[in-house]
Design a protein around this motif. Structure first.
Motif, PDB file in Angstrom:
ATOM      1  N   GLU A 202       0.883  -1.243   0.029  1.00 53.22           N
ATOM      2  CA  GLU A 202      -0.205  -0.162   0.046  1.00 53.22           C
ATOM      3  C   GLU A 202       0.880   1.215  -0.002  1.00 53.22           C
ATOM      4  N   GLY A 203       2.047   1.170   0.372  1.00 52.04           N
ATOM      5  CA  GLY A 203       2.854   2.356   0.516  1.00 52.04           C
ATOM      6  C   GLY A 203       2.654   2.991   1.715  1.00 52.04           C
ATOM      7  N   TYR A 204       3.357   4.110   1.863  1.00 57.41           N
ATOM      8  CA  TYR A 204       3.222   4.996   3.205  1.00 57.41           C
ATOM      9  C   TYR A 204       3.078   6.510   3.173  1.00 57.41           C
ATOM     10  N   ASP A 205       2.725   7.043   4.220  1.00 59.31           N
ATOM     11  CA  ASP A 205       2.864   8.397   4.435  1.00 59.31           C
ATOM     12  C   ASP A 205       3.554   8.411   5.840  1.00 59.31           C
ATOM     13  N   VAL A 206       4.724   9.448   5.836  1.00 61.96           N
ATOM     14  CA  VAL A 206       5.117   9.462   7.178  1.00 61.96           C
ATOM     15  C   VAL A 206       5.692  11.073   7.305  1.00 61.96           C
ATOM     16  N   PHE A 207       5.502  11.358   8.494  1.00 64.66           N
ATOM     17  CA  PHE A 207       5.967  12.837   8.888  1.00 64.66           C
ATOM     18  C   PHE A 207       7.292  13.153   9.897  1.00 64.66           C
ATOM     19  N   HIS A 208       8.066  13.860   9.770  1.00 62.41           N
ATOM     20  CA  HIS A 208       9.138  14.263  10.507  1.00 62.41           C
ATOM     21  C   HIS A 208       9.005  15.656  10.875  1.00 62.41           C
ATOM     22  N   VAL A 209       9.666  15.886  12.345  1.00 62.99           N
ATOM     23  CA  VAL A 209       9.323  17.253  12.714  1.00 62.99           C
ATOM     24  C   VAL A 209      10.785  17.639  13.344  1.00 62.99           C
ATOM     25  N   ARG A 210      11.327  18.560  12.980  1.00 63.17           N
ATOM     26  CA  ARG A 210      12.725  18.921  13.267  1.00 63.17           C
ATOM     27  C   ARG A 210      12.662  20.310  14.165  1.00 63.17           C
ATOM     28  N   ALA A 211      13.624  20.543  15.096  1.00 62.60           N
ATOM     29  CA  ALA A 211      13.672  21.781  15.480  1.00 62.60           C
ATOM     30  C   ALA A 211      15.133  21.808  16.023  1.00 62.60           C
ATOM     31  N   GLY A 212      15.537  23.264  16.067  1.00 58.85           N
ATOM     32  CA  GLY A 212      17.109  23.347  16.544  1.00 58.85           C
ATOM     33  C   GLY A 212      17.152  25.018  16.885  1.00 58.85           C
ATOM     34  N   TYR A 213      18.190  25.255  17.532  1.00 58.87           N
ATOM     35  CA  TYR A 213      18.711  26.430  17.993  1.00 58.87           C
ATOM     36  C   TYR A 213      19.923  26.650  18.076  1.00 58.87           C
ATOM     37  N   GLN A 214      20.605  27.766  17.583  1.00 58.79           N
ATOM     38  CA  GLN A 214      21.843  28.225  17.562  1.00 58.79           C
ATOM     39  C   GLN A 214      22.233  29.564  18.080  1.00 58.79           C
ATOM     40  N   PHE A 215      23.221  29.434  19.085  1.00 64.28           N
ATOM     41  CA  PHE A 215      23.694  30.720  19.603  1.00 64.28           C
ATOM     42  C   PHE A 215      25.167  30.607  19.792  1.00 64.28           C
ATOM     43  N   LYS A 216      25.628  31.592  18.990  1.00 63.71           N
ATOM     44  CA  LYS A 216      27.032  31.742  18.662  1.00 63.71           C
ATOM     45  C   LYS A 216      27.624  30.340  18.343  1.00 63.71           C
TER      46      LYS A 216
ATOM     47  N   VAL B 225      27.342  27.474  19.911  1.00 62.43           N
ATOM     48  CA  VAL B 225      26.573  26.402  20.507  1.00 62.43           C
ATOM     49  C   VAL B 225      25.448  26.079  19.496  1.00 62.43           C
ATOM     50  N   GLU B 226      24.953  24.952  19.386  1.00 63.17           N
ATOM     51  CA  GLU B 226      23.786  24.273  18.651  1.00 63.17           C
ATOM     52  C   GLU B 226      23.235  23.180  19.206  1.00 63.17           C
ATOM     53  N   VAL B 227      21.965  23.273  19.373  1.00 62.48           N
ATOM     54  CA  VAL B 227      21.145  22.185  20.052  1.00 62.48           C
ATOM     55  C   VAL B 227      19.966  21.889  19.094  1.00 62.48           C
ATOM     56  N   TRP B 228      19.501  20.650  18.990  1.00 66.88           N
ATOM     57  CA  TRP B 228      18.364  20.201  18.071  1.00 66.88           C
ATOM     58  C   TRP B 228      17.756  18.971  18.485  1.00 66.88           C
ATOM     59  N   VAL B 229      16.659  18.952  18.139  1.00 67.55           N
ATOM     60  CA  VAL B 229      15.828  17.745  18.243  1.00 67.55           C
ATOM     61  C   VAL B 229      14.800  17.379  17.074  1.00 67.55           C
ATOM     62  N   ASN B 230      14.930  16.133  16.515  1.00 71.46           N
ATOM     63  CA  ASN B 230      14.291  15.585  15.312  1.00 71.46           C
ATOM     64  C   ASN B 230      13.490  14.501  15.818  1.00 71.46           C
ATOM     65  N   MET B 231      12.286  14.785  15.646  1.00 75.25           N
ATOM     66  CA  MET B 231      11.180  13.499  15.915  1.00 75.25           C
ATOM     67  C   MET B 231      10.806  13.097  14.672  1.00 75.25           C
ATOM     68  N   MET B 232      11.445  11.753  14.454  1.00 76.85           N
ATOM     69  CA  MET B 232      11.254  11.032  13.322  1.00 76.85           C
ATOM     70  C   MET B 232      10.073  10.091  13.083  1.00 76.85           C
ATOM     71  N   ASN B 233       9.266  10.059  12.167  1.00 76.98           N
ATOM     72  CA  ASN B 233       8.080   9.390  12.226  1.00 76.98           C
ATOM     73  C   ASN B 233       7.249   9.614  13.296  1.00 76.98           C
ATOM     74  N   ALA B 234       6.812  10.953  13.170  1.00 77.42           N
ATOM     75  CA  ALA B 234       6.183  11.805  14.343  1.00 77.42           C
ATOM     76  C   ALA B 234       4.797  11.250  14.671  1.00 77.42           C
ATOM     77  N   THR B 235       3.901  10.598  13.778  1.00 75.97           N
ATOM     78  CA  THR B 235       2.607  10.067  13.927  1.00 75.97           C
ATOM     79  C   THR B 235       2.691   8.485  14.459  1.00 75.97           C
ATOM     80  N   ASP B 236       4.044   8.158  14.496  1.00 79.69           N
ATOM     81  CA  ASP B 236       4.299   6.592  14.904  1.00 79.69           C
ATOM     82  C   ASP B 236       3.498   5.599  13.729  1.00 79.69           C
ATOM     83  N   ARG B 237       3.674   5.955  12.501  1.00 81.33           N
ATOM     84  CA  ARG B 237       3.270   5.012  11.466  1.00 81.33           C
ATOM     85  C   ARG B 237       3.947   3.784  11.318  1.00 81.33           C
ATOM     86  N   TYR B 238       3.246   2.837  11.272  1.00 81.28           N
ATOM     87  CA  TYR B 238       3.732   1.634  10.956  1.00 81.28           C
ATOM     88  C   TYR B 238       3.857   1.074   9.627  1.00 81.28           C
ATOM     89  N   TYR B 239       4.857   0.920   9.151  1.00 75.27           N
ATOM     90  CA  TYR B 239       5.092   0.636   7.761  1.00 75.27           C
ATOM     91  C   TYR B 239       6.386   0.058   7.439  1.00 75.27           C
TER      92      TYR B 239
END
Length: 774
Positions: free
Chosen positions: A710-724, A726-740
């Motif tokens: 059937e194929g699939y649809d998957v969503f990824h959400v990314r966020a990051g912040y850089q100050f001088k 220093v950089e921090v980030w969080v990536n939420m992969m397969n945000a909807t917890d799709r089984y595929y």
């Protein structure tokens, strides 16, 4: 003349002389704002004037002006133009890469830098900013952003590829590092990209369609060229640490600086995964790259680079339909593995004879070994026959194999700009000598009949395959382009390849161990012709015709073959495309449409006695439309869409007695797309937030077209912040917890699925110590 007039003239002359001798000299350096690499050839001029100077190979400039703190215009193709006020102290000016499609610069189209709008091919660039924002832990997380590209994640950086072809492990894609093949021809490995150092990649270019006219064989579905880091103009010393909740941990390091005529880059990472969501899937990888550049003069540069990589991964294999339906992530394997050791060295001497003439020569050495106890080679002794079942249920058969090669290669090319019709001629020669060996030994495997796990094995004194092959590839190519009239650019190229395979079988020839000792020669001319026409400064279109070829792989030619009798497969490609900037700096789009026909493809034919042999009797057809769009509807919001609709069919294909004529090829979704939205608010400088949508349409799991996934649809959400620094980030992969499943297939007896990772969070932090130095 009166005394007053004489005095006035004298005073005026003195003032003029004083002015002419009181010129102020302003010095500085121009760099890329993202990579911090020096930009050579950038212009520093008075606005609307050609008066000024250009930067040298180190990005340095010296601007002379009678004005105090003059305002100048700094520009270079592919970057946003800036107005800058020069100051007395030496300053560093950072240019921001342009987002305009018309200003994009690529190097893979003709092996030299050129504007995207002058390249009559479908080519996409994944720039350094995209790579930095994505924080990918495997290349599929960025390559799948390109229209018509689907890199199949097989876990632990292992992969298949789909570019104008179905998902496949066949040798239809060419992987380059700075324009040089990562592996030698004839020894294709569909997992070749796990040999790359991701920490050393600056940007990636993808050519879609055949490119054999410039790069040789295997460049059929597409070419992926990884452009590596160059020494930075300002010091960089960066460390980053990241990990996720599936046992993945990774440490990256990068250091770079320039001192006088010398430039240095050191980059690498070590990654490890344990106790992931799927059983028996641990891995570890360490890789490091070093580059040393030396500028003899502004016109002559010697660049030396070395990459070393050590890799080990459990080979868990795929899961069957029952396990997939039950969401079971158990593995039948307990001992299978893949381990790779790779070393690549390159030394390139480049000399700019004048503004119109440049020559480069590269010496390349590769040392590569792949050792496996492969899950895909395990065969149960207990099996079904025409009269029932036979064999032992607690017994299976497998092998341990080792494939290795060395390469000694030379690539030389020359570029000559001609005065006639703005013509450019690029030509080159190459030679690649690659001795290789292959050894496979039989193992007897114990299987638990209750858990169905393969619990152990014993190695018997039984050699299945043992041979050596010397692969020699000699080639010459020429690319010519000119503009017969304004706005029209015509490009033509052709390459000639000569292959020599010297096969030495260390065992008695048989239908399993391989053919007798032999020598096979192959040759091919690969032409390409196309044109671009710019309707305006903001729109244009192109068309091209090209041919590509793939010689038989060593395993197809000699392994399990009584008599080697194969020829190269040939592909014919017809393509049109175009681009436009609908709203300046707001909305741009590009598209391409293609028809690719494969002939003489190698398939396995069943003979009357029940045995099989490889023959050149296959034909396939591939056609599709690809579309890419980039929009900035409001400030600080960017939108990207990449999509492709394609159809892949067997034209003439009868394999092992099965007739696939007219069927859709398995593993070939008709529709796939990737869309992304980024928001970078001005009120919080350094913050970024993005969401990505990946869609793979349904496709047939088998060439007989009996079953669809059937194929699939998957969503990824990314966020990051850089100050001088220093950089921090969080990536939420397969945000909807799709089984595929990343891919799914069916054979005559079973189903196979590669389960995708459930929702997980990748968290990272980095610090650039180089920020302390400027």
């Amino acid at each position: 003349m009166s005394t007053i007039k004489r005095m006035a003239i004298a005073v005026f002359t003195i003032l003029i002389s004083y002015t002419s001798f009181t010129q102020n000299v302003y010095k500085g350096k121009i760099i890329d704002a993202v990579t911090r690499e020096a930009i050579a050839g950038a212009s520093v001029n008075y606005s609307n004037s050609k008066t000024g100077c250009s930067t040298n190979q180190s990005g340095a400039f010296s601007f002379t002006s009678p004005e105090n703190k003059p305002e100048v215009q700094v520009s270079f193709i592919g970057y946003e133009t800036q107005n800058v006020q020069l100051s007395a102290h030496e300053q560093v000016i950072s240019l921001v890469p342009s987002q305009s499609l018309m200003q994009e610069v690529v190097v893979s189209a003709n092996r030299e830098s050129m504007q995207r709008s002058q390249a009559p091919i479908a080519i996409a660039s994944i720039n350094a900013k995209t790579l930095q924002d994505a924080k990918a832990i495997s290349f599929d997380q960025v390559l799948n952003k390109v229209s018509g590209v689907y890199m199949v994640n097989l876990g632990n950086e292992q992969h298949q590829m789909s570019i104008r072809q179905p998902m496949t492990t066949k040798s239809l894609f060419l992987y380059l590092e700075d324009g040089i093949p990562v592996r030698t021809t004839g020894l294709f490995n569909h997992n070749a990209l796990l040999e790359m150092n991701m920490a050393n990649v600056k940007n990636i270019e993808v050519i879609k369609g055949p490119s054999s006219s410039l790069y040789g064989s295997e460049a059929i579905g597409g070419v992926v060229n990884f452009i590596t880091l160059a020494p930075t103009a300002t010091p960089v010393a960066k460390l980053s640490l990241q990990g996720n909740n599936f046992g993945y941990k990774r440490l990256d390091g990068q250091a770079s600086f320039t001192s006088g005529k010398w430039g240095f880059v050191l980059s690498g990472y070590t990654a490890k995964k344990q106790n992931s969501f799927i059983e028996f899937s641990d891995f570890n990888k360490s890789t490091v790259s070093a580059k040393i550049d030396y500028h003899f003069t502004d016109r002559t540069t010697l660049s030396n680079s070395l990459t070393w990589m050590d890799y080990y991964s459990d080979m868990s294999g795929s899961i069957d339909s029952t396990m997939f339906a039950n969401h079971s992530f158990k593995s039948q394997q307990t001992f299978t593995y893949r381990k790779v050791a790779a070393l690549r060295y390159r030394s390139t001497l480049t000399h700019q004879w004048n503004n119109n003439s440049k020559t480069s020569a590269s010496l390349i050495y590769r040392d590569n070994t792949i050792g496996q106890n492969p899950a895909y080679s395990i065969k149960d002794d207990y099996r079904k026959t025409s009269t029932g079942f036979t064999g032992k249920k607690d017994l299976a058969h497998g092998e341990i194999n080792n494939s290795s090669f060395n390469s000694y290669a030379l690539i030389a090319q020359h570029r000559q700009n001609l005065a006639w019709k703005n013509a450019v001629l690029i030509g080159g020669l190459s030679a690649d000598l690659s001795p290789s060996t292959y050894l496979a030994e039989y193992i007897r495997i114990k299987k638990d009949t209750i858990s169905r796990k393969y619990t152990g094995y014993e190695q018997k004194d039984s050699t299945l395959t043992d041979y050596k092959t010397n692969i020699n590839n000699y080639a010459g190519f020429v690319n010519f382009e000119f503009s017969p009239v304004q706005k029209l650019r015509v490009v033509a190229s052709v390459r000639y390849d000569l292959f020599q395979f010297h096969f030495d079988n260390h065992l008695k020839p048989s239908s399993f161990s391989g053919s007798p000792d032999t020598v096979n020669n192959f040759s091919a001319f690969s032409p390409k012709v196309g044109f671009t026409y710019n309707l305006s400064e903001r729109s244009g279109f192109y068309a091209n015709y090209s041919q590509g070829f793939v010689p038989p792989q060593v395993t197809e030619m000699y392994k399990g073959v009584k008599v080697p009798n194969l020829n190269p497969s040939t592909f014919y490609n017809y393509e049109i495309g175009g681009w436009m900037e609908v709203i300046k700096n707001k909305l741009s789009a590009d598209f391409s449409a293609y028809l690719l026909n494969g002939t003489n493809e190698i398939i396995s034919v069943r003979l009357d006695d029940g045995s099989t042999e490889n023959r050149n009797t296959g034909k396939t057809s591939h056609k599709g439309i690809e579309l890419g769009m980039n929009a900035t509807p409001i400030k600080n919001v960017s939108i990207r869409f990449s999509g492709a609709y394609s159809e892949h069919r067997f034209t003439e294909f009868i394999e092992k007695g099965n007739n696939y004529n007219g069927n859709e090829m398995n593993g070939a979704p008709r529709w796939m797309h990737n869309a992304e939205v980024w928001y970078k608010p001005a009120f919080v400088k350094g913050l970024r937030m993005g969401i990505e949508w990946q869609k793979i349409g349904n496709y047939f799991m088998d060439p007989l077209n009996t079953t669809k996934y059937e194929g699939y649809d998957v969503f990824h959400v990314r966020a990051g912040y850089q100050f001088k620094g220093v950089e921090v980030w969080v990536n939420m992969m397969n945000a909807t917890d799709r089984y595929y499943a990343y891919n799914a297939s069916r054979s005559t007896t079973s189903y196979s699925y590669t389960p995708a990772e459930p929702r997980h969070f990748n968290v990272g932090v980095s610090y650039d110590f180089g920020k302390l130095f400027y």
